[in-house]
Design a protein around this motif. Structure first.
Motif, PDB file in Angstrom:
ATOM      1  N   ASN A  87      42.333   8.569  -5.598  1.00  0.00           N
ATOM      2  CA  ASN A  87      43.373   9.219  -4.793  1.00  0.00           C
ATOM      3  C   ASN A  87      42.990   9.376  -3.325  1.00  0.00           C
ATOM      4  O   ASN A  87      43.738   9.941  -2.532  1.00  0.00           O
ATOM      5  N   GLY A  88      41.787   8.896  -2.959  1.00  0.00           N
ATOM      6  CA  GLY A  88      41.355   8.941  -1.566  1.00  0.00           C
ATOM      7  C   GLY A  88      40.478  10.120  -1.205  1.00  0.00           C
ATOM      8  O   GLY A  88      39.875  10.135  -0.130  1.00  0.00           O
ATOM      9  N   GLN A  89      40.378  11.111  -2.066  1.00  0.00           N
ATOM     10  CA  GLN A  89      39.533  12.261  -1.789  1.00  0.00           C
ATOM     11  C   GLN A  89      38.050  11.884  -1.919  1.00  0.00           C
ATOM     12  O   GLN A  89      37.697  11.051  -2.757  1.00  0.00           O
ATOM     13  N   THR A  90      37.216  12.500  -1.099  1.00  0.00           N
ATOM     14  CA  THR A  90      35.780  12.239  -1.141  1.00  0.00           C
ATOM     15  C   THR A  90      35.030  13.521  -1.482  1.00  0.00           C
ATOM     16  O   THR A  90      35.516  14.634  -1.224  1.00  0.00           O
ATOM     17  N   GLU A  91      33.833  13.351  -2.045  1.00  0.00           N
ATOM     18  CA  GLU A  91      33.035  14.494  -2.447  1.00  0.00           C
ATOM     19  C   GLU A  91      31.559  14.105  -2.439  1.00  0.00           C
ATOM     20  O   GLU A  91      31.203  12.974  -2.796  1.00  0.00           O
ATOM     21  N   ARG A  95      34.245   8.370  -3.431  1.00  0.00           N
ATOM     22  CA  ARG A  95      35.658   8.409  -3.038  1.00  0.00           C
ATOM     23  C   ARG A  95      36.470   8.102  -4.287  1.00  0.00           C
ATOM     24  O   ARG A  95      36.329   7.035  -4.882  1.00  0.00           O
ATOM     25  N   TYR A  96      37.300   9.059  -4.671  1.00  0.00           N
ATOM     26  CA  TYR A  96      38.101   8.905  -5.870  1.00  0.00           C
ATOM     27  C   TYR A  96      39.302   7.989  -5.598  1.00  0.00           C
ATOM     28  O   TYR A  96      39.651   7.732  -4.436  1.00  0.00           O
TER      29      TYR A  96
END
Length: 287
Positions: free
Chosen positions: A68-72, A65-66
């Motif tokens: 900025n809140g984005q996950t990958e 989870r980066y």
């Protein structure tokens, strides 16, 4: 008398091997590689600082989870005994990593087959950006620290164990620290716990519990389900930085786990051979 010695030696070897088999857990360690300006993320299976089992990356899933809140989901590659991925930090803040190992069965000394569910999490801080380590991730069983990872110092570490968003009561809490330090506790009714991380350095905080949930997986029946989740916590301090700096330059050698197991197997073989020889020599002399 000699027969009793043989039985005692064999029992001790069984207990020793059984304790090694039950000591496994999953954990994640992250290192900043300054030349390439990237984060190297290692997923390990074994027992931190004691031994590593060869990683089968096909059984691991790793996510990030980066800030900025984005996950990958990250692509893992085999690297010696570990699974490894790389992340290029594009912004400052907390990078939260979590991993899942495909569940598998095992049968310890009590003869009861169990399903082992292993999960792990860690947080790496880049600069002064957003702090999100106190917020839950998509990991279904995890440790949530009470304070941002970047603010944790020597002393009491407090957190909460959550299973699918619900508190886990009466779970076993173990913390493994520098110089073979071990601290144990358990979770309260609301899933909270506290452990004293009194020494600077790397600590592995582990929460585990077992239930009487049985079923079948890949053709194997099991009677109980054990769940374990870990969180790597870095306690800052000059001594810790000095102690870990050399080791941070490279991952554990690919034969760390196998070498340990080979040495153990050799010792066990010598003890067993000596005990058996003693037994038959005694039997021959009594004939």
């Amino acid at each position: 008398m000699k027969k009793a010695v043989l039985i005692t030696v064999v029992c001790l070897m069984v207990l020793m091997l059984g304790s090694m088999a039950s000591a496994h857990e999953l954990w994640i360690e992250v290192e900043h590689m300054p030349v390439a300006d990237e984060l190297r993320v290692d997923v390990s299976w074994g027992h931190i600082r004691d031994f590593y089992d060869p990683a089968n990356v096909e059984t691991f899933s790793l996510f990030v989870r980066y800030p900025n809140g984005q996950t990958e989901e990250l692509e893992l590659e085999a690297a010696g005994v570990q699974g490894r991925a790389f992340v290029v930090p594009q912004e400052e803040g907390e990078y939260v990593f979590w991993a899942v190992r495909a569940p598998g069965t095992y049968t310890p000394g009590d003869g009861i087959t169990r399903l082992s569910v292993q999960l792990a999490k860690t947080v790496f801080v880049v600069g002064d950006g957003p702090a999100t380590s106190t917020e839950p991730t998509d990991l279904f069983f995890e440790i949530i620290p009470d304070a941002d990872i970047n603010s944790i110092t020597t002393g009491t570490f407090s957190g909460q164990a959550l299973l699918e968003g619900e508190p886990v009561a009466d779970a076993t809490v173990s913390a493994y620290g520098p110089d073979e330090a071990i601290v144990e506790s358990e979770t309260a009714a609301d899933g909270t716990f506290s452990v004293d991380l009194s020494t600077p350095g790397t600590w592995l905080v582990k929460v585990s519990f077992e239930t009487d949930e049985g079923s079948t997986v890949e053709g194997t029946d099991y009677e109980k389900t054990g769940r374990t989740t870990t969180l790597v916590v870095e306690i800052p301090g000059e001594e810790a930085v000095a102690a870990t700096a050399p080791a941070a330059q490279e991952a554990p050698a690919a034969n760390d786990g196998s070498t340990t197991n080979m040495i153990l197997a050799f010792i066990v073989g010598v003890l067993l051979g000596g005990a058996v020889s003693l037994f038959f020599a005694s039997k021959k002399s009594n004939a």
